[in-house]
Design an enzyme around this catalytic site. Sequence first.
Site, short mmCIF file in Angstrom:
data_model
loop_
_atom_site.label_atom_id
_atom_site.label_comp_id
_atom_site.label_asym_id
_atom_site.label_seq_id
_atom_site.Cartn_x
_atom_site.Cartn_y
_atom_site.Cartn_z
N SER A 32 42.20 38.88 42.24
CA SER A 32 41.93 39.64 43.46
C SER A 32 42.65 40.97 43.32
CB SER A 32 42.40 38.84 44.68
OG SER A 32 42.19 39.57 45.87
N HIS A 59 37.58 39.32 44.00
CA HIS A 59 37.23 39.71 45.37
C HIS A 59 36.73 41.14 45.32
CE1 HIS A 59 40.13 36.55 47.27
NE2 HIS A 59 39.26 36.02 46.43
N ASP A 151 43.26 31.90 47.33
CA ASP A 151 42.01 31.51 46.70
C ASP A 151 42.29 30.97 45.30
OD1 ASP A 151 39.36 31.15 46.26
OD2 ASP A 151 38.85 33.27 45.98
#
Length: 862
Positions: A32, A59, A151
């Site tokens: 991310s 992301h 995540d």
Amino acid sequence: MTSLPHSDSPAGPAAIATGAARVSLFVGLGASAGGLDALEQFVARLPPRSGMAFVVVTHMDPTQPALLAQLLQRVCALPVAEAVEGLHIAADHVYVIPPNKELTVVAGCLRLAPHQQRRGQRLPVDLLFESLALDQRERAAGVVLSGMGSDGSLGVQAIKRAGGLVLAQQPDSAQFDAMPGSAIRTGCVDRVGTPAQLAVHLLALAGAGAPAPAPSIEDEHLSGDPDALQGILALLNSAGRHDFSLYKRRTLARRIERRMGVHKLHGLAAYEALLRGSPQECSLLVNELLIGVTGFFRDRAVWQRLQDEHLPGLLRLRPDGHPFRAWVAGCSTGEEAYSLAMVFREVQEAMPERSASSLQIFASDLSEDAIERARRGLFAAGISGEVSAQRLQRFFKPEHGEYRISKSIREMVVFAPHDLISDPPFTKLDLLSCRNLLIYFTAPLQNRLLPLFHYSLRSGGLLLLGSSESIGRFGTLFEPLDAQSRLYRRLDAAGAPVAPDFPIRSRRRSHPSPKETPLSEPRETPSGLQASAEQLLLQEFSPPAVLVNEHGDILYINGRTGKYLEPAAGKANWNIHVMAREGLRGPLDDALRRARAQPEPVEVPGLALGDGLKETRVDITVRAVAPSGASGEVTMIVFREVPTAGAVPAARGRRSAAQLDLEAQLQRMRLELQTLREDMRVTQEELQASNEELQSTNEELTSSKEELQSMNEELQAVNVELQSKLDDLELAQSDMKNLLNSTEIATLFLDRELNVRRFTEQAQSLIKLRDSDVGRPLSDLSSSLDYPGLKTDAQQTLRTLASSEKQVASSDGRWFNVRIMPYRSLDDAILGVVITFIDISATKRLEARLGAAPASTGSPSA
């Protein structure tokens, strides 16, 4: 560097998949914020041939075009491309998730779906990892790199459960350590390191440039050496870790082989030597063998049937107010125990006629680390994929980007380290859940545990097993209640009951047998009569006693305590300070304080009950205890009734006035103490109300923080892409500047208002220009050219869009060809004019000589 066809080209995907070798390992990389640098470090260490395939998920801003594939291709020797729907995954390729998509792997192919927002959480890494675990099993690997949030935490558990490999970036080396830190806290990570170190480790495991892999331990053990694992198992047992001799050999072999692969060892003897010198590796091996993975509401269909049919039936079977007891064996980090508590609470609310009942859940596991995590009740934000939005809002509270289980659910569960093989079981249970644990045990151990489970359950109690487990030959002990859900009901054994083989720690062998020898069958012995007699003696002659926690709340009651304790009027309150009868409260309060401050028990003899009972006196013993299943301080209070002589009432009638006065003062002090307790209770309720308001405010702030965090991640990705575009633009600008200077043509760029936009170095010799002159109007500049109409011609070109060309002399005798052309953008917009000054002085001098030549040659002929 290998080139890769563009994905839009028809030959692109085909070229990627054609002739691809079998993939040895499917590697999912999740990142991310700050992940681009980590990904570049990782892929830069990959050789052109490794046999592995890599799928990258980050992301990304769904509204912006992605440049990740191009950025990674700069440093990667493998072909890098955006994922294409249905593309077969080929070895030695890197696939990158496109914007606004969810990427999964099904049957070895890439599958794309439109991105779906899940309650403010973007969890593409979890989706990829879970699909890899389901599709590839042991050939799946997950790598968690820099990023914010959690995540990937659920995904690494799925990969670990499937027997795959899990790696995480060292948090100290990550720009944002939340994602790798959350993955590490799951306890499922096999190796932690920098991105470059993780790539090297993967290559070593895959055999890229490494020695040939070690022979399989399973093959080594099963093909002729019956003592192959004995040394390691004996070492773990003698170190007090656990007795794994009754676990299935294939499971042990696979897990030990994974640890050997991590250390690049080739043989059991080498690994046993490592274990002897490394207590830390012993702990890691035990954690590997325990396979501690779980989840909320695992196998949703089972939980739905339990909620809709079986728990309501169990509640109706017991009277209202019945204290239900449940045991979750092998609870790991507590998700299943908390799931049971939530479901029971919902079932009870749907049955108002059973509102007085309660549930106490005993959750046990062999891993003390897992128990500690379960007690904390703090879970990653990724559980939003397992827990419904309603349950998440009701039973959890957001806390620093994670979720903490609510106090009402936490208080229903008692966590304790417990070994099914060697520790006594919990008893008088209404429900026993032992899911996906028996599958790791040999048949003899299963045959020993099932009668033990039967003994632990009350009549009509429920036994819940995993989807691959059954009761085997013990059909006389349990009847199937729901075969699909593996739910069984305890039967009262007809005839002679099956005597369970109770675990005793002293039975543990220091050197377990390498063979899976069957345990002895249960035998009918006189010990059953002895046990019945002992149970009768305990029930009939043991003194009444209670267990209380540090707040005085009653945890357990033994025997008949009605003479000494009674429920107070009003709202139900199971607190010893409220329930103690008059005459016991004051001395009991003092004894509790003293018992918690000293190791010796506190004796309080001869207390008279203040409830009008004649000649009733009681001795109280208070001592602090520390049972393994309790958190916090626990104290035992034992009541022993003392027979009083007949002369006591007469003696009591001859009490002196001083004694009566002291008793009256004592009574007043007790009343004052009771008033203070009431005031303190009111204050506590007010503080609790204020705390709830603060928690509500904190939840709103946490929600806002999560939204800002999500926006920040997207901005980070956009910033990386913009920086890359700026670098490209700067490079293009340098190329253009060098190109213009290399032509040695003076060039001047003007905007629509004829202000200076750009100029070349050669233009500075004709027009007095400096870098600070950018933006100045053309009319303000001085020039050595004899061209007063330059501005007029430039304006004419802007109006007519027709080019202008003139030959102009300069003050130093040079001649220039001045060309004025419109400046057109890529979309054909007129943004100004371009003026070029080409030196034609040599041409003019040649023309002058040629013009003079005829006159000089014609004179003699005349």
